[in-house]
Design a protein around this motif. Structure first.
Motif, short mmCIF file in Angstrom:
data_model
loop_
_atom_site.label_atom_id
_atom_site.label_comp_id
_atom_site.label_asym_id
_atom_site.label_seq_id
_atom_site.Cartn_x
_atom_site.Cartn_y
_atom_site.Cartn_z
N ILE A 143 0.80 -1.19 -0.24
CA ILE A 143 0.04 -0.13 0.14
C ILE A 143 0.91 1.05 -0.36
O ILE A 143 0.69 2.24 -0.45
N ALA A 144 1.74 1.62 0.67
CA ALA A 144 2.65 2.87 1.12
C ALA A 144 4.02 1.60 1.35
O ALA A 144 4.13 2.11 2.74
N PRO A 145 4.68 2.34 0.83
CA PRO A 145 6.22 1.60 0.96
C PRO A 145 6.91 2.61 2.38
O PRO A 145 7.22 2.24 3.22
N ALA A 146 6.00 3.71 2.27
CA ALA A 146 7.65 4.92 2.66
C ALA A 146 6.80 4.52 4.47
O ALA A 146 7.01 5.67 4.72
N ASP A 147 5.44 3.72 4.51
CA ASP A 147 4.79 3.88 5.96
C ASP A 147 5.37 3.10 6.63
O ASP A 147 4.78 2.95 7.98
N LYS A 205 1.15 7.89 6.78
CA LYS A 205 0.59 9.17 6.15
C LYS A 205 -0.58 8.16 4.96
O LYS A 205 -1.42 9.02 5.34
N HIS A 206 -0.73 7.14 4.09
CA HIS A 206 -1.85 6.87 3.73
C HIS A 206 -2.89 6.23 4.66
O HIS A 206 -3.15 5.88 6.03
N PRO A 207 -4.00 6.75 4.00
CA PRO A 207 -5.13 7.06 4.48
C PRO A 207 -6.07 5.85 4.69
O PRO A 207 -6.26 5.14 5.99
N LYS A 208 -5.62 4.46 4.47
CA LYS A 208 -6.12 2.84 4.52
C LYS A 208 -5.59 2.47 5.43
O LYS A 208 -6.06 1.86 6.34
#
Ligand code: FAD
Length: 525
Positions: A143-147, A205-208
């Motif tokens: 979903i968001a590797p940065a998270d 950060k990702h809303p999901k």
């Protein structure tokens, strides 16, 4: 009085506790008597603990079976657990069994569920939530590797909240300001004034992902946008102990506890509503049943909803603190619409626990919790016990329940007329998301609405989880275990500290134990 409850598979009955306490240096005296109103998990746990402390205990339950929110509906060959399905703290049950000299695994089989649950987002993608660190990282990276780094920080912080919030503060009875002051350093360490969502958002950060790691508070009736971040402990609790399914349904845990009580000679009287707590000279003296019968007791413990207990069972003149105005001023948790249904077709693609999220998150919860407005859209939790336990349905069939968070009765919704259109809307949502053709396969159906939470379970405003778990309604600011108004009156269950959820109410019974003296030391003052 109604007949005593005797579980079908009762083990050889141990002798009831003798009616007298062993004589210390001469004169034996009768055991002090405790009456417990209600047989929810909190009430049953309280009855076990009080019995182990030497009290002679009797439980009075309004319904025709024990369990409260964990009641079991049986119809058309299906077994529907009415409420809790996600068992997260088996150690708390083990503790109760051990107190009675038994082992939980001799009575109940707990099956670990993995992944814990699937979260389906509105765009059709999903996230499988589990305790497997490798699988979790892979899910997050997709979903968001940065998270990923933020997730690691979140896990560490949730651990701290678990250790301080659950292990250290969970079973404390916050009955004095001193007890609250002692907890302040821990609350500061957890920065408990932040909401759960704020805490999660500070890491991811990702809303999901923000949704996936904050929605757990809804399981205990807390809005992630207003509940304290201490509730991130749920994440740690699940990771530590796993998510379990009690084979035969959650009702088997209820039956197991009733069996423990039966073996100790503690009766659970069913179909026996308490209408009034009898009070004399500021002290609880017993209860009056709906049939007019009076039962004398040295102490009374209410497992009923606290607001309801004070408002309807304690006469006004005896409650200078819990006035009608104070009860009304409190904020109450959301309610639930629950649809139990059985299908003649099986849905192998539907996992045991599935959250089917809708298009809105914060806005939806604001409508429910703040505006008390019944929204058109909804987020659903779909439960398919037959995914793990075929005994819950006839062969070749599936058992389900689906629940939608809805506002409590302040919404003014006429549930008698709204229930069927709402159920149909839920069915259509399931048909267009995860259960195509559902309508053609339903062979059993029943619903529970907020009105039922009020009329059947006697919950103030039909709230499904008692008072809302806001920081300003937590610990010292939540109804105390030892009544603020009446000596000898105690509270246990979702409306007391630490709050709703099965681990919470079992904890509240532990907290209760700290404010009730051992039977040997009991003095009726
Ligand atoms: C649909 C649903 C799903 C849930 N899912 C989960 C989950 O998966 N995991 C989890 O941990 N938690 C879950 N919860 C929350 C959890 O079930 C509750 O917080 C918990 O079971 C409440 O227990 P309690 O001890 O407060 O008593 P309750 O279950 O509220 O029982 C109180 C009992 O007191 C009786 N009573 C009240 N007044 C009187 C009276 N005057 N005389 C006699 N009897 C009286 C009532 O009939 C009732 O039986 C869920 C709740 C619901 C509603």
């Amino acid at each position: 009085m109604q007949s005593y409850f005797t579980p079908a598979d009762q083990s050889p009955r141990q002798p009831a506790l003798p009616g007298h306490l062993p004589a210390a240096g001469g004169v034996a005296r009768p055991r002090p008597k405790a009456v417990v109103i209600g047989s929810g998990f909190g009430g049953l746990a309280a009855a076990i603990r009080l019995s182990c402390k030497g009290y002679q205990v009797e439980v009075f339950e309004k319904l025709d079976a024990p369990g409260g929110r964990a009641y079991v509906w049986r119809q058309d060959g299906f077994t529907f657990d009415a409420g809790p399905t996600i068992v997260t703290a088996p150690n708390m049950f083990e503790e109760l069994w051990a107190l009675c000299g038994r082992r939980l695994q001799d009575d109940v089989t707990l099956l670990p569920i993995n992944p814990f649950y699937r979260i389906r987002f509105d765009d059709g993608t999903h996230f499988d939530y589990s305790s497997d660190p490798v699988a979790m990282r892979a899910q997050i990276a997709a979903i968001a590797p940065a998270d990923l780094a933020g997730y690691d920080r979140f896990v560490k912080e949730a651990e701290v909240c678990y250790r301080l919030g659950f292990e250290k503060l969970g079973s404390v009875a916050y009955d004095t300001l001193g007890s609250l002051l002692k907890a302040v350093p821990q609350l500061l360490r957890m920065r408990g004034w932040r909401s759960l969502h704020t805490m999660v958002a500070s890491h991811m950060k990702h809303p999901k992902l923000r949704m996936a790691f904050s929605l757990q508070s809804l399981l205990i009736g807390g809005n992630p946008f207003s509940v304290t971040c201490v509730y991130s402990l749920i994440n740690a609790l699940e990771r530590r102990y796993g998510v379990h399914w009690a084979m035969g349904g959650t009702g088997s845990l209820v039956q197991g506890m009733v069996k423990l009580l039966a073996a100790r000679g503690v009766p659970v009287h069913l179909n026996t509503e308490v209408r009034r707590i009898t009070i004399d000279d500021g002290r609880a003296r017993g209860v009056e049943l709906a049939n007019g019968e009076r039962v004398r007791a040295d102490l009374v413990v209410s497992n009923g909803d606290t607001a309801w207990t004070y408002r309807h069972l304690v006469e006004r003149q005896h409650r200078p603190y819990w006035t009608d105005a104070r009860i009304e001023r409190k904020a109450y948790s959301m309610s639930l619409f629950v649809w139990y249904f059985g299908t003649k077709q099986q849905y192998p693609d539907v996992p045991h626990h599935l959250m089917v999220l809708g298009p809105r998150y914060e806005g939806l919860l604001k409508d429910i919790f703040k505006h008390h407005h019944l929204p058109e859209d909804f987020s659903l939790y779909l439960h398919r016990p037959t995914a793990s336990d075929p005994s819950m349905a006839p062969a070749g069939h599936d058992a389900f329940y689906v629940l939608a968070p809805v506002p409590h009765l302040d919404s003014g919704t006429d549930w008698e007329s709204k229930a069927e259109p709402f159920r149909l809307a839920v069915q259509q949502r399931l048909e267009t998301t995860v259960m195509p053709g559902l309508g053609e396969h339903i062979v059993s159906s029943r619903v529970t609405t907020p009105q039922d939470f009020q009329d059947r379970l006697l919950s103030y405003k039909g709230a499904a989880f008692g008072m809302e778990p806001l920081l300003v309604q937590s610990a010292y600011f939540r109804p105390h275990n030892a009544s603020e108004d009446v000596r000898g009156l105690f509270m246990v269950g979702a409306s007391t500290h630490p709050g709703a959820g099965v681990p919470g109410v079992l904890m509240s019974a532990k907290a209760l134990e700290t404010v009730v003296p051992h039977a040997h030391k009991f003095v009726c003052n």
